[in-house]
Scaffold this motif. Structure first.
Motif, PDB file in Angstrom:
ATOM      1  N   ALA A   1       0.814  -1.223   0.000  1.00 31.31           N
ATOM      2  CA  ALA A   1       0.000   0.000   0.000  1.00 31.31           C
ATOM      3  C   ALA A   1       0.850   1.278   0.000  1.00 31.31           C
ATOM      4  O   ALA A   1       0.537   2.221  -0.741  1.00 31.31           O
ATOM      5  CB  ALA A   1      -0.965  -0.014   1.186  1.00 31.31           C
ATOM      6  N   PRO A   2       1.916   1.397   0.813  1.00 32.36           N
ATOM      7  CA  PRO A   2       2.722   2.637   0.755  1.00 32.36           C
ATOM      8  C   PRO A   2       3.329   2.919  -0.612  1.00 32.36           C
ATOM      9  O   PRO A   2       3.281   4.071  -1.074  1.00 32.36           O
ATOM     10  CB  PRO A   2       3.791   2.398   1.825  1.00 32.36           C
ATOM     11  CG  PRO A   2       3.157   1.457   2.787  1.00 32.36           C
ATOM     12  CD  PRO A   2       2.324   0.543   1.938  1.00 32.36           C
ATOM     13  N   PRO A   3       3.924   1.931  -1.333  1.00 29.73           N
ATOM     14  CA  PRO A   3       4.407   2.234  -2.687  1.00 29.73           C
ATOM     15  C   PRO A   3       3.291   2.680  -3.638  1.00 29.73           C
ATOM     16  O   PRO A   3       3.505   3.543  -4.496  1.00 29.73           O
ATOM     17  CB  PRO A   3       5.037   0.921  -3.153  1.00 29.73           C
ATOM     18  CG  PRO A   3       5.384   0.199  -1.914  1.00 29.73           C
ATOM     19  CD  PRO A   3       4.347   0.577  -0.928  1.00 29.73           C
ATOM     20  N   VAL A   4       2.097   2.105  -3.486  1.00 25.99           N
ATOM     21  CA  VAL A   4       0.981   2.527  -4.334  1.00 25.99           C
ATOM     22  C   VAL A   4       0.620   3.980  -4.055  1.00 25.99           C
ATOM     23  O   VAL A   4       0.404   4.783  -4.987  1.00 25.99           O
ATOM     24  CB  VAL A   4      -0.239   1.599  -4.109  1.00 25.99           C
ATOM     25  CG1 VAL A   4      -1.476   2.170  -4.802  1.00 25.99           C
ATOM     26  CG2 VAL A   4       0.056   0.201  -4.639  1.00 25.99           C
TER      27      VAL A   4
ATOM     28  N   LEU B   1       3.215   6.279  -5.687  1.00 24.01           N
ATOM     29  CA  LEU B   1       3.030   6.468  -7.121  1.00 24.01           C
ATOM     30  C   LEU B   1       1.817   7.358  -7.408  1.00 24.01           C
ATOM     31  O   LEU B   1       1.833   8.147  -8.367  1.00 24.01           O
ATOM     32  CB  LEU B   1       2.858   5.108  -7.810  1.00 24.01           C
ATOM     33  CG  LEU B   1       4.099   4.214  -7.869  1.00 24.01           C
ATOM     34  CD1 LEU B   1       3.777   2.896  -8.561  1.00 24.01           C
ATOM     35  CD2 LEU B   1       5.244   4.922  -8.598  1.00 24.01           C
ATOM     36  N   GLN B   2       0.784   7.254  -6.583  1.00 20.94           N
ATOM     37  CA  GLN B   2      -0.379   8.126  -6.787  1.00 20.94           C
ATOM     38  C   GLN B   2      -0.018   9.591  -6.529  1.00 20.94           C
ATOM     39  O   GLN B   2      -0.556  10.482  -7.192  1.00 20.94           O
ATOM     40  CB  GLN B   2      -1.521   7.695  -5.864  1.00 20.94           C
ATOM     41  CG  GLN B   2      -2.245   6.442  -6.348  1.00 20.94           C
ATOM     42  CD  GLN B   2      -3.491   6.170  -5.534  1.00 20.94           C
ATOM     43  OE1 GLN B   2      -3.416   5.820  -4.363  1.00 20.94           O
ATOM     44  NE2 GLN B   2      -4.649   6.340  -6.168  1.00 20.94           N
TER      45      GLN B   2
ATOM     46  N   LEU C   1       2.701  10.817  -7.294  1.00 21.79           N
ATOM     47  CA  LEU C   1       3.417  11.210  -8.514  1.00 21.79           C
ATOM     48  C   LEU C   1       2.489  11.249  -9.723  1.00 21.79           C
ATOM     49  O   LEU C   1       2.958  11.204 -10.870  1.00 21.79           O
ATOM     50  CB  LEU C   1       4.563  10.221  -8.774  1.00 21.79           C
ATOM     51  CG  LEU C   1       5.640  10.155  -7.680  1.00 21.79           C
ATOM     52  CD1 LEU C   1       6.677   9.085  -8.009  1.00 21.79           C
ATOM     53  CD2 LEU C   1       6.323  11.513  -7.506  1.00 21.79           C
ATOM     54  N   TYR C   2       1.166  11.325  -9.471  1.00 19.62           N
ATOM     55  CA  TYR C   2       0.134  11.512 -10.491  1.00 19.62           C
ATOM     56  C   TYR C   2      -0.053  10.285 -11.378  1.00 19.62           C
ATOM     57  O   TYR C   2      -0.464  10.402 -12.539  1.00 19.62           O
ATOM     58  CB  TYR C   2       0.438  12.741 -11.350  1.00 19.62           C
ATOM     59  CG  TYR C   2       0.559  13.993 -10.542  1.00 19.62           C
ATOM     60  CD1 TYR C   2      -0.564  14.644 -10.037  1.00 19.62           C
ATOM     61  CD2 TYR C   2       1.806  14.526 -10.254  1.00 19.62           C
ATOM     62  CE1 TYR C   2      -0.443  15.791  -9.263  1.00 19.62           C
ATOM     63  CE2 TYR C   2       1.941  15.678  -9.487  1.00 19.62           C
ATOM     64  CZ  TYR C   2       0.804  16.298  -8.996  1.00 19.62           C
ATOM     65  OH  TYR C   2       0.924  17.435  -8.230  1.00 19.62           O
ATOM     66  N   PHE C   3       0.265   9.092 -10.865  1.00 17.05           N
ATOM     67  CA  PHE C   3      -0.079   7.861 -11.562  1.00 17.05           C
ATOM     68  C   PHE C   3      -1.536   7.515 -11.249  1.00 17.05           C
ATOM     69  O   PHE C   3      -1.978   7.654 -10.103  1.00 17.05           O
ATOM     70  CB  PHE C   3       0.816   6.703 -11.119  1.00 17.05           C
ATOM     71  CG  PHE C   3       2.158   6.675 -11.781  1.00 17.05           C
ATOM     72  CD1 PHE C   3       2.387   5.852 -12.868  1.00 17.05           C
ATOM     73  CD2 PHE C   3       3.186   7.475 -11.321  1.00 17.05           C
ATOM     74  CE1 PHE C   3       3.627   5.822 -13.491  1.00 17.05           C
ATOM     75  CE2 PHE C   3       4.429   7.448 -11.928  1.00 17.05           C
ATOM     76  CZ  PHE C   3       4.653   6.620 -13.027  1.00 17.05           C
ATOM     77  N   PRO C   4      -2.316   7.054 -12.238  1.00 13.84           N
ATOM     78  CA  PRO C   4      -3.663   6.555 -11.917  1.00 13.84           C
ATOM     79  C   PRO C   4      -3.574   5.359 -10.969  1.00 13.84           C
ATOM     80  O   PRO C   4      -2.575   4.623 -10.974  1.00 13.84           O
ATOM     81  CB  PRO C   4      -4.229   6.158 -13.281  1.00 13.84           C
ATOM     82  CG  PRO C   4      -3.407   6.901 -14.277  1.00 13.84           C
ATOM     83  CD  PRO C   4      -2.033   7.034 -13.690  1.00 13.84           C
ATOM     84  N   ARG C   5      -4.632   5.169 -10.178  1.00 15.63           N
ATOM     85  CA  ARG C   5      -4.566   4.114  -9.169  1.00 15.63           C
ATOM     86  C   ARG C   5      -4.389   2.739  -9.820  1.00 15.63           C
ATOM     87  O   ARG C   5      -3.603   1.918  -9.316  1.00 15.63           O
ATOM     88  CB  ARG C   5      -5.832   4.131  -8.308  1.00 15.63           C
ATOM     89  CG  ARG C   5      -5.780   3.116  -7.176  1.00 15.63           C
ATOM     90  CD  ARG C   5      -6.871   3.299  -6.153  1.00 15.63           C
ATOM     91  NE  ARG C   5      -6.655   2.431  -5.009  1.00 15.63           N
ATOM     92  CZ  ARG C   5      -5.844   2.683  -3.981  1.00 15.63           C
ATOM     93  NH1 ARG C   5      -5.141   3.815  -3.970  1.00 15.63           N
ATOM     94  NH2 ARG C   5      -5.707   1.848  -2.975  1.00 15.63           N
ATOM     95  N   PHE C   6      -5.096   2.497 -10.930  1.00 14.48           N
ATOM     96  CA  PHE C   6      -4.960   1.190 -11.577  1.00 14.48           C
ATOM     97  C   PHE C   6      -3.521   0.979 -12.062  1.00 14.48           C
ATOM     98  O   PHE C   6      -2.948  -0.113 -11.889  1.00 14.48           O
ATOM     99  CB  PHE C   6      -5.935   1.082 -12.740  1.00 14.48           C
ATOM    100  CG  PHE C   6      -5.881  -0.236 -13.451  1.00 14.48           C
ATOM    101  CD1 PHE C   6      -6.531  -1.343 -12.933  1.00 14.48           C
ATOM    102  CD2 PHE C   6      -5.160  -0.381 -14.634  1.00 14.48           C
ATOM    103  CE1 PHE C   6      -6.479  -2.575 -13.580  1.00 14.48           C
ATOM    104  CE2 PHE C   6      -5.096  -1.599 -15.277  1.00 14.48           C
ATOM    105  CZ  PHE C   6      -5.759  -2.693 -14.755  1.00 14.48           C
ATOM    106  N   ALA C   7      -2.933   2.009 -12.643  1.00 16.05           N
ATOM    107  CA  ALA C   7      -1.553   1.883 -13.119  1.00 16.05           C
ATOM    108  C   ALA C   7      -0.589   1.698 -11.950  1.00 16.05           C
ATOM    109  O   ALA C   7       0.360   0.890 -12.017  1.00 16.05           O
ATOM    110  CB  ALA C   7      -1.174   3.120 -13.932  1.00 16.05           C
ATOM    111  N   ALA C   8      -0.809   2.436 -10.861  1.00 12.80           N
ATOM    112  CA  ALA C   8       0.077   2.307  -9.700  1.00 12.80           C
ATOM    113  C   ALA C   8       0.005   0.906  -9.114  1.00 12.80           C
ATOM    114  O   ALA C   8       1.032   0.291  -8.784  1.00 12.80           O
ATOM    115  CB  ALA C   8      -0.302   3.350  -8.648  1.00 12.80           C
TER     116      ALA C   8
END
Length: 634
Positions: free
Chosen positions: A43-46, A49-50, A52-59
């Motif tokens: 969960a923390p890496p996800v 990435l979010q 950093l403006y990554f979409p949740r599915f991509a993260a």
């Protein structure tokens, strides 16, 4: 059957049903538990990435694929190392056999025990021999009575086809691959639906208090994620250090032992010990001498305490938040339920239960049973030991507290807290005279044992020198001088007299001791001092102040009656009525009804020491009966 018995029976039935569900549903629950724990780690890496403006599915996709790659790479490395070790083991058989023979020879004390064992075996053979049978040495073989030699029969199966061979190879892999797939699906689902799952848990836990429940859930999730990440990082560091160290020593398959050490260290207490067994055996087999084995043992003996007792407390506190008994019990329980995987998951799963019990009121008992926080507060523990009449453990608790606290802090925070619990039980009728006498006796021995205590923690003086260090210097200078009694700062003595009973006497004793530590001649009287016979015979020569001590609230009539009797007995002595509790508020109309010349104080013991010093510092003219001291509330 009473309602309480019904509730107890219902609790036992629910617990049995939960255990049965965990056992029989382990095929489904085990992958779910692994997925939940992995989701806490990922969960923390996800979230990073979010940000950093990554979409949740991509993260989620990136983090899960990265985790699968790391786990697959480690599994491939472990498989390769195991295959290499299996091929090299025959070469080490000779060294290992020689060392076993050496150890066996040393253990049998030059063959003496081996010879005795052989004699016993021969005797056993003679005892087991039939009565009419001849000894084996005298028996001659007779070919006529020998049985016929059996004819060997061999059954050959037809060669399996290509499909059957492929099925034989794939069959053992179907269950692990299916479990892995279920875990991956669960992890992805949990990470994608994290907010929805959190809201549903909040709904179950208590939607009537959304603010508190939300904070509890967020706090629990963050704490568990941080804890599991730190534990994974520390265990990975432990495995890396062990692997590099074994490679430097020359132990074969060092990466395998490093990975094994990382995984087994999730098992509390015994994980590192089990991880050290295999490389120790290999080091013993490889090296003709003993140096490699000793260096391997030294590596584990140095690295494990360094990680466990130095680095871990610096990273995430003194412990994992679990009591040692809870760790052992949980390891046994989860291993019985889910096998070796349950042993590895025991500590994380138990930590989840403790965090859940910390934030959910209905599950508070889980934190009490499994957590490392004391089940009783220091005051409750002291009171329990007083009820048991155990001054030894009470003194040990006090000495432990006094290592970094002062004596007056112990009396105000621990001792008086325990005595207030006793006073509350007395008001409810749960404390009889025998219990009160046991408490008084325990406090008396405690105060006596702490008479010579010197506070180790002192505030620096104006010149920057701590009083404790200054006192040590003074003791070094006068080490050879004979001890001298403490010098009294004030003229006259102070009598600390209990107001009502035995519990008030337990307040008078520490107050008198604290006054003596301030250079005031003070003495604590017993609880019967105010009786007619003892009050008449009370010796008041050289007494400058009488402190009437109460543990908790006394009625205004009691205060007025007792202080008036003392005033008639000692017309020229200052009198202070003290109720020593933590409220600092006087009872209704208490001070206004005291006789003239009697002062009133309600507050902690430190306030009583200050007030006594203040009264004794006044000119003696204030103590004359024709110039009474006006009563004032403290």
């Amino acid at each position: 059957m009473s309602a309480k018995s019904d509730n107890s029976l219902a609790t036992v039935l629910v617990a049995a049903a939960i255990v049965a569900a965990l056992y029989f549903g382990r095929e489904v629950l085990l992958p779910m538990a692994l997925a939940v724990l992995l989701s806490f780690v990922l969960a923390p890496p996800v979230r990073l990435l979010q940000r950093l403006y990554f979409p949740r599915f991509a993260a989620v996709t990136i983090v899960v694929l990265l985790a699968i790659g790391v786990i697959s790479g480690l599994a491939t490395l472990m498989f390769a190392q195991v295959s290499q070790l299996a091929g090299d083991l025959p070469r080490y058989q000779a060294n290992l056999g020689e060392k076993i023979q050496t150890l066996r020879g040393a253990a049998t004390a030059s063959g003496t025990l081996e010879q005795a064992s052989q004699v016993l075996r021969n005797l056993q053979k003679e005892l087991d021999r039939p009565k009419n049978a001849k000894p084996a040495s005298a028996a001659a073989p007779d070919a006529s009575v020998l049985p016929d030699k059996p004819i060997p029969v061999e059954v050959r199966q037809p060669d399996p086809g290509a499909l059957q061979t492929l099925a034989t190879l794939i069959a053992p892999l179907i269950h692990p691959l299916a479990t892995t797939g279920i875990i991956i699906i669960f992890v992805v689902f949990i990470l994608l639906q994290q907010q929805d799952l959190r809201n549903r848990l909040i709904r179950i836990a208590g939607s009537h208090d959304l603010q508190r429940t939300t904070l509890a859930m967020d706090d629990a999730g963050k704490r568990l994620s941080r804890l599991f990440l730190m534990q994974l990082a520390l265990n990975a560091a432990f495995g890396l250090i062990i692997g590099i160290g074994l490679w430097a020593i020359g132990v074969p398959s060092a990466p395998l032992w490093g990975l094994l050490a990382m995984v087994l260290r999730f098992v509390p207490y015994i994980g590192a010990i089990v991880a050290a067994i295999f490389p120790l055996i290999v080091a013993t087999a490889v090296d003709p001498g003993w140096s490699m084995m000793l260096m391997t043992a030294a590596l584990f003996l140095v690295v494990e305490p360094l990680i466990g007792h130095v680095i871990e407390p610096m990273v995430y506190g003194h412990s994992s938040g679990l009591s040692p008994v809870a760790v052992v019990v949980s390891a046994t329980f989860w291993t019985w339920l889910w096998g070796p995987i349950g042993l590895i998951l025991a500590t994380p799963l138990t930590m989840c239960l403790v965090v859940l019990g910390r934030h959910v009121e209905r599950l508070k008992f889980l934190e009490v049973l499994l957590g490392d926080r004391p089940a009783l507060s220091p005051s409750e523990s002291a009171y329990q030991r007083m009820l048991a009449g155990d001054p030894i453990e009470t003194t040990e608790q006090a000495q432990s507290f006094l290592k970094d606290q002062t004596l007056i802090e112990y009396y105000e925070r621990i001792l008086l807290g325990a005595l207030r619990l006793a006073w509350a039980d007395l008001q409810r009728g749960r404390l009889d005279k025998q219990d009160a006498e046991r408490i008084r006796s325990t406090v008396s021995e405690l105060v006596e044992d702490l008479e010579s205590h010197n506070d180790s923690r002192n505030a620096p003086s104006e010149d920057g020198v701590q009083p404790g260090k200054l006192k040590q210097l003074e003791e070094m200078v006068s080490a050879e001088a004979s001890p001298s009694p403490p010098i009294n700062r004030f003229e006259g003595a102070v009598l600390c007299i209990p107001g009502l009973g035995l519990l008030d006497e337990t307040v008078a004793m520490p107050l008198a001791q604290l006054l003596r530590r301030e250079g005031i001649s003070a003495e604590a009287k017993d609880s019967e001092t105010l009786s007619i016979s003892k009050l008449f015979a009370l010796e008041l020569k050289d007494v400058a102040l009488i402190c009437l001590c109460y543990l908790e609230h006394a009625t205004p009539a009691q205060l007025h009656y007792t202080s008036r009797r003392l005033r008639r007995k000692a017309p020229g002595v200052a009198i202070l009525v003290g109720i020593f509790n933590e409220t600092g508020q006087a009872p209704d109309s208490g001070p206004q009804q005291l006789p003239e010349g009697v002062e009133f104080l309600q507050g902690p013991l430190s306030a009583g020491v200050e007030r006594v010093s203040e009264i004794l510092s006044r000119p003696r003219a204030h103590l004359k009966p024709d110039q009474p001291v006006l009563a004032k509330a403290g």
